[in-house]
Scaffold this motif. Structure first.
Motif, short mmCIF file in Angstrom:
data_model
loop_
_atom_site.label_atom_id
_atom_site.label_comp_id
_atom_site.label_asym_id
_atom_site.label_seq_id
_atom_site.Cartn_x
_atom_site.Cartn_y
_atom_site.Cartn_z
N GLY A 162 -48.34 -89.43 -37.37
CA GLY A 162 -48.35 -87.97 -37.41
C GLY A 162 -47.52 -87.36 -38.52
N SER A 163 -46.76 -88.17 -39.23
CA SER A 163 -46.01 -87.66 -40.38
C SER A 163 -46.99 -87.39 -41.52
CB SER A 163 -44.93 -88.65 -40.81
OG SER A 163 -45.50 -89.91 -41.10
N VAL A 164 -46.51 -86.72 -42.55
CA VAL A 164 -47.38 -86.35 -43.68
C VAL A 164 -46.85 -87.01 -44.94
CG1 VAL A 164 -48.29 -84.46 -45.08
CG2 VAL A 164 -47.99 -84.15 -42.60
N VAL A 165 -47.74 -87.62 -45.69
CA VAL A 165 -47.40 -88.20 -46.99
C VAL A 165 -47.85 -87.22 -48.06
CG1 VAL A 165 -47.92 -90.04 -48.63
CG2 VAL A 165 -47.48 -90.59 -46.22
N VAL A 166 -46.91 -86.77 -48.86
CA VAL A 166 -47.17 -85.84 -49.95
C VAL A 166 -47.23 -86.64 -51.24
CG1 VAL A 166 -46.36 -83.83 -51.23
CG2 VAL A 166 -46.04 -83.93 -48.75
N GLY A 167 -48.41 -86.79 -51.79
CA GLY A 167 -48.58 -87.54 -53.03
C GLY A 167 -48.68 -86.63 -54.23
N VAL A 168 -48.00 -87.00 -55.30
CA VAL A 168 -47.92 -86.18 -56.51
C VAL A 168 -48.22 -87.03 -57.73
CG1 VAL A 168 -46.40 -84.81 -57.97
CG2 VAL A 168 -46.20 -84.65 -55.48
N GLY A 169 -49.04 -86.50 -58.62
CA GLY A 169 -49.25 -87.12 -59.92
C GLY A 169 -48.89 -86.12 -61.01
N VAL A 170 -48.10 -86.53 -61.98
CA VAL A 170 -47.67 -85.65 -63.07
C VAL A 170 -47.90 -86.35 -64.40
CG1 VAL A 170 -45.80 -84.28 -64.06
CG2 VAL A 170 -45.88 -84.64 -61.59
N ASN A 171 -48.63 -85.70 -65.30
CA ASN A 171 -48.82 -86.24 -66.65
C ASN A 171 -47.54 -86.04 -67.44
OD1 ASN A 171 -51.51 -86.83 -66.06
ND2 ASN A 171 -52.24 -84.85 -66.83
N LEU A 172 -46.94 -87.13 -67.87
CA LEU A 172 -45.63 -87.07 -68.54
C LEU A 172 -45.77 -87.06 -70.06
CD1 LEU A 172 -43.76 -89.66 -66.29
CD2 LEU A 172 -43.64 -87.16 -66.11
N THR A 173 -46.17 -88.19 -70.62
CA THR A 173 -46.13 -88.34 -72.08
C THR A 173 -47.50 -88.71 -72.66
OG1 THR A 173 -45.37 -90.63 -71.81
CG2 THR A 173 -43.68 -88.94 -72.14
N ILE A 174 -48.56 -88.31 -72.01
CA ILE A 174 -49.89 -88.55 -72.55
C ILE A 174 -50.08 -87.65 -73.78
CG2 ILE A 174 -52.37 -88.57 -72.09
CD1 ILE A 174 -51.73 -88.66 -69.12
N PRO A 175 -50.39 -88.21 -74.94
CA PRO A 175 -50.61 -87.37 -76.12
C PRO A 175 -51.89 -86.56 -76.00
CG PRO A 175 -51.06 -89.66 -76.63
CD PRO A 175 -50.50 -89.65 -75.25
N ALA A 176 -51.98 -85.50 -76.77
CA ALA A 176 -53.12 -84.58 -76.67
C ALA A 176 -54.45 -85.29 -76.79
CB ALA A 176 -52.99 -83.47 -77.71
N GLY A 177 -54.55 -86.21 -77.72
CA GLY A 177 -55.81 -86.88 -77.96
C GLY A 177 -56.25 -87.84 -76.88
N ALA A 178 -55.34 -88.17 -75.95
CA ALA A 178 -55.66 -89.14 -74.90
C ALA A 178 -55.79 -88.51 -73.52
CB ALA A 178 -54.58 -90.23 -74.85
N LEU A 179 -55.69 -87.18 -73.43
CA LEU A 179 -55.81 -86.51 -72.14
C LEU A 179 -57.22 -86.71 -71.57
CD1 LEU A 179 -53.83 -83.31 -73.04
CD2 LEU A 179 -53.20 -84.95 -71.25
N PRO A 180 -57.33 -86.84 -70.24
CA PRO A 180 -58.62 -87.19 -69.65
C PRO A 180 -59.68 -86.11 -69.73
CG PRO A 180 -57.00 -86.76 -67.93
CD PRO A 180 -56.26 -86.81 -69.23
N THR A 181 -59.30 -84.84 -69.76
CA THR A 181 -60.26 -83.74 -69.83
C THR A 181 -59.70 -82.64 -70.72
OG1 THR A 181 -59.37 -82.42 -67.99
CG2 THR A 181 -60.91 -84.20 -67.43
N PRO A 182 -60.56 -81.74 -71.23
CA PRO A 182 -60.07 -80.62 -72.05
C PRO A 182 -59.19 -79.65 -71.28
CG PRO A 182 -62.43 -80.96 -72.36
CD PRO A 182 -62.03 -81.79 -71.18
N THR A 183 -59.25 -79.68 -69.95
CA THR A 183 -58.45 -78.75 -69.15
C THR A 183 -57.16 -79.38 -68.65
OG1 THR A 183 -59.72 -79.37 -67.17
CG2 THR A 183 -60.46 -77.43 -68.41
N ALA A 184 -56.83 -80.57 -69.15
CA ALA A 184 -55.59 -81.25 -68.77
C ALA A 184 -54.52 -81.07 -69.84
CB ALA A 184 -55.85 -82.74 -68.55
N THR A 185 -53.28 -81.28 -69.43
CA THR A 185 -52.16 -81.27 -70.38
C THR A 185 -51.12 -82.26 -69.88
OG1 THR A 185 -50.66 -79.86 -71.67
CG2 THR A 185 -50.83 -79.40 -69.31
N SER A 186 -50.04 -82.37 -70.61
CA SER A 186 -48.92 -83.23 -70.21
C SER A 186 -47.62 -82.54 -70.59
CB SER A 186 -49.01 -84.59 -70.91
OG SER A 186 -48.78 -84.44 -72.31
N LEU A 187 -46.52 -83.05 -70.05
CA LEU A 187 -45.22 -82.49 -70.41
C LEU A 187 -44.95 -82.66 -71.90
CD1 LEU A 187 -42.96 -83.56 -67.39
CD2 LEU A 187 -44.27 -81.45 -67.72
N LEU A 188 -45.40 -83.78 -72.47
CA LEU A 188 -45.24 -84.00 -73.91
C LEU A 188 -45.95 -82.90 -74.70
CD1 LEU A 188 -44.48 -85.79 -76.39
CD2 LEU A 188 -46.67 -86.97 -76.01
N VAL A 189 -47.20 -82.64 -74.36
CA VAL A 189 -47.98 -81.62 -75.07
C VAL A 189 -47.34 -80.25 -74.89
CG1 VAL A 189 -50.21 -80.44 -75.14
CG2 VAL A 189 -50.12 -82.93 -74.93
#
Length: 289
Positions: A162-189
């Motif tokens: 009954g507990s809840v698992v909160v999962g988080v994904g954060v793009n850290l240092t993915i360069p602009a040219g390697a982002l998965p979609t045009p609507t994505a970004t990263s902390l590096l960018v």
């Protein structure tokens, strides 16, 4: 889960272990959510599983989460709290707000450092951090956007106890040219300059702390819970936007997002002027479509 905490997460592990919870750092794993869901009954609330190499992560609506090894944070936090049904429904929203605050803090620090390098005398005249409020916002219910592009997603799942698992994904240092979609970004960018391990530690520490404080506010109820919900509304960039909602029945509606109601639903006003709340749906901000 027996991998010991490494020095890459000094601040986060100190916070987690100081609260009597467990911090597990994995060199690689399929899914931190799956790991924590499996072991949740044996762990204290606030326990964390984290990696910089998640190979089979999933997002909302069972979408895959692209996570290049060493460039993306994947973390799951266990929440076990005495919450009523309505406040449990707020967990994804408060988690998104906690991630948003953590990302905003990291980017504010990066901007402060950049300003100090370019104008040390001017920076010395003020103790204020740069305002990142307008840059970093939550797209309802819990995606985090920087400059209108997705840097993070949140997935909440209920464990067997009954507990809840909160999962988080954060793009850290993915360069602009390697982002998965045009609507994505990263902390590096977005302007961060530290290595991925340092960014991961800073983000995880702040989001874990913010999540614990928000859950405590919801448990306390009254003014404390109202303050938590008010903060979520304040950082929700969907409010005031023209949006396209893809609903679970396959239908689509374009409407103006007008607020977040007390049940955590996004409230919309359609072209006929009719208003209603929507509990589940995939939102696109039409400004960025």
């Amino acid at each position: 889960m027996s991998t010991p905490v490494t020095l890459d997460f000094v601040s986060a592990s100190a916070a987690v272990q100081g609260a009597g919870a467990t911090m597990t750092v994995l060199p690689t794993t399929g899914s931190t959510n799956a790991d924590l869901l499996r072991d949740a009954p044996d762990l204290a609330s606030g326990s964390v599983v984290v990696t910089l190499d998640q190979t089979a992560g999933r997002g909302r609506l069972d979408r895959s989460w692209v996570a290049p090894a060493g460039q993306t944070l994947a973390a799951s936090v266990l929440v076990r709290a005495d919450l009523d049904a309505r406040d449990r429904g707020w967990l994804p929203l408060v988690a998104g707000a906690a991630v948003r605050d953590a990302v905003a803090g990291v980017l504010a620090d990066a901007q402060t450092d950049a300003d100090a390098e370019t104008d040390e005398d001017a920076q010395a005249d003020t103790d204020e951090q740069p305002d990142t409020h307008g840059r970093v916002l939550v797209k309802w219910p819990n995606d985090v956007l920087v400059d209108g592009r997705k840097v993070s997603g949140v997935l909440c799942q209920v464990a067997a106890d009954g507990s809840v698992v909160v999962g988080v994904g954060v793009n850290l240092t993915i360069p602009a040219g390697a982002l998965p979609t045009p609507t994505a970004t990263s902390l590096l960018v977005a302007g961060a300059t530290e290595p991925a391990t340092a960014l991961a530690d800073a983000v995880l520490t702040d989001l874990w702390t913010g999540l614990q404080e928000a859950v405590a506010g919801l448990v306390a109820g009254g003014a404390a819970a109202d303050a938590v919900r008010s903060h979520v509304r304040a950082v929700c960039g969907t409010v005031g936007q023209r949006v396209r909602l893809e609903l679970p029945d396959g239908s689509t509606v374009e409407a103006d997002a007008t607020g977040v109601d007390d049940d955590g639903r996004i409230t919309i006003r359609d072209r006929t002027g009719a208003s209603r709340g929507v509990a589940v749906g995939d939102v696109t901000h039409l400004r960025y479509a």
